[in-house]
Scaffold this active site. Structure first.
Site, mmCIF file in Angstrom:
data_model
loop_
_atom_site.group_PDB
_atom_site.id
_atom_site.type_symbol
_atom_site.label_atom_id
_atom_site.label_comp_id
_atom_site.label_asym_id
_atom_site.label_seq_id
_atom_site.Cartn_x
_atom_site.Cartn_y
_atom_site.Cartn_z
ATOM 1 N N GLU A 110 3.328 6.810 -16.237
ATOM 2 C CA GLU A 110 4.189 6.029 -15.055
ATOM 3 C C GLU A 110 4.809 4.927 -15.545
ATOM 4 O O GLU A 110 4.507 4.632 -16.678
ATOM 5 C CB GLU A 110 3.439 5.793 -13.997
ATOM 6 N N ASN A 156 11.062 9.038 -11.370
ATOM 7 C CA ASN A 156 10.704 7.509 -11.907
ATOM 8 C C ASN A 156 10.970 7.562 -13.330
ATOM 9 O O ASN A 156 10.576 6.302 -14.057
ATOM 10 C CB ASN A 156 9.678 6.683 -11.259
ATOM 11 N N HIS A 164 8.843 9.294 -15.110
ATOM 12 C CA HIS A 164 7.698 9.446 -15.819
ATOM 13 C C HIS A 164 7.480 10.930 -16.560
ATOM 14 O O HIS A 164 8.269 11.853 -16.497
ATOM 15 C CB HIS A 164 6.287 9.530 -14.772
ATOM 16 N N ASP A 177 -1.324 17.144 -18.789
ATOM 17 C CA ASP A 177 -2.034 16.618 -17.838
ATOM 18 C C ASP A 177 -2.981 17.601 -16.896
ATOM 19 O O ASP A 177 -2.759 18.629 -16.781
ATOM 20 C CB ASP A 177 -1.177 15.769 -17.202
HETATM 21 C C1 F6R Z 1 3.631 18.030 -15.115
HETATM 22 C C2 F6R Z 1 3.991 16.715 -15.756
HETATM 23 C C3 F6R Z 1 5.033 15.949 -14.619
HETATM 24 C C4 F6R Z 1 6.271 16.963 -14.229
HETATM 25 C C5 F6R Z 1 7.075 15.705 -13.462
HETATM 26 C C6 F6R Z 1 8.332 16.770 -12.980
HETATM 27 O O1 F6R Z 1 2.704 18.680 -16.018
HETATM 28 O O2 F6R Z 1 3.426 16.192 -16.289
HETATM 29 O O3 F6R Z 1 5.464 15.116 -15.384
HETATM 30 O O4 F6R Z 1 6.858 17.384 -15.451
HETATM 31 O O5 F6R Z 1 6.546 15.318 -12.418
HETATM 32 O O6 F6R Z 1 7.893 17.494 -11.974
HETATM 33 P P1 F6R Z 1 8.726 18.884 -11.309
HETATM 34 O O7 F6R Z 1 9.274 19.523 -12.397
HETATM 35 O O8 F6R Z 1 7.925 19.298 -10.152
HETATM 36 O O9 F6R Z 1 10.074 18.117 -10.864
#
Ligand code: F6R
Length: 244
Positions: free
Chosen positions: A143, A136, A138, A67
């Protein structure tokens, strides 16, 4: 689904790097699907060490990131391109021409998303997709919603994700409201999936996603249907997990 539970963040990072490293050793020209966020930073540091010691080589590797924010150029220090350069690409023997992220500045985002899917297919598909997990549930920026989104697509970020990501920006108002993300279908097509999570803040969602029902309201739960998933956790993130 295989679970590897390490004592702490360092152990989780090393175990996760070993999972990726073993795919790279089996096929030095493999295709890696990569994630940003706080969780995989230690894993990338371990992979950079492994590249420096010659245990693995990125020379023939191709990468696709999950992403990117909409509207942030790769030079912006909160863009995911910048993150990948800082944490991995600038530290290893990779050919940057083979590192791919969705272009969040594309004039036609839909066309860019279609081209991204085609590029992944033309590269032979993803051998291992690294994922973090949001509070959440994701994965990527998929989401909670009513249907699992299939392909790479633009997305409006939820308020909880904007708040969670605001820790990295000077002001919450600076956090982009939109992103581009691989879809759940893109992720599920990867031949292998590696999920990393650490800290007590992830304990509830780890348990819900991997032992609860498979529902689009918890996007990561879909991984229960994938044939080859390894989940690497530290003890805190695994604390509420009830698996044998
Ligand atoms: C990042 C991504 C997100 C993160 C998720 C967890 O490329 O796609 O889905 O993996 O938000 O983020 P952290 O590791 O910062 O808790």
């Amino acid at each position: 689904m295989e679970f590897i539970i390490a004592e702490d963040y360092e152990g989780m990072s090393r175990a996760a790097a070993d999972v990726v490293g073993s795919v790279m050793q089996d096929d030095p020209a493999c295709v890696l699907g990569l994630a940003t966020g706080s969780t995989p930073i230690g894993m990338y540091a371990c992979l950079a060490e492994d590249a420096a010691s010659g245990t693995v080589s990125f020379a023939d590797v191709t990468t696709f990131n999950l992403d990117e924010y909409v509207g942030l150029p790769g030079t912006h220090d909160q863009s995911y391109r910048y993150f990948m350069d800082q944490n991995l690409f600038d530290k290893v023997d990779i050919d940057k021409a083979r590192t791919n992220l969705p272009d969040g500045c594309a004039a036609d985002l839909e066309a860019m998303c279609d081209a991204y899917e085609t590029k992944i297919e033309d590269a032979g598909g993803i051998d291992i997709q690294v994922l973090g997990i949001g509070h959440n549930g994701h994965i990527g920026f998929n989401e909670p919603c009513e249907d699992f989104p299939v392909a790479t697509h633009p997305v409006d970020l939820t308020e909880s994700t904007i708040q969670a990501n605001s820790r990295l920006f000077d002001d919450v108002a600076d956090v982009p409201r939109r992103a581009v993300t691989m879809g759940i279908g893109t992720i599920m097509k990867a031949r292998k999936v590696l999920v990393v999570a650490n800290g007590e803040g992830k304990a509830d969602i780890v348990s819900e996603a991997f032992t609860g029902p498979v529902v689009p309201e918890v996007p990561a739960s879909v991984l229960q249907l994938h044939p080859d998933v390894t989940v690497v956790l530290d003890a805190a993130a695994a604390a509420k997990l009830d698996v044998a």
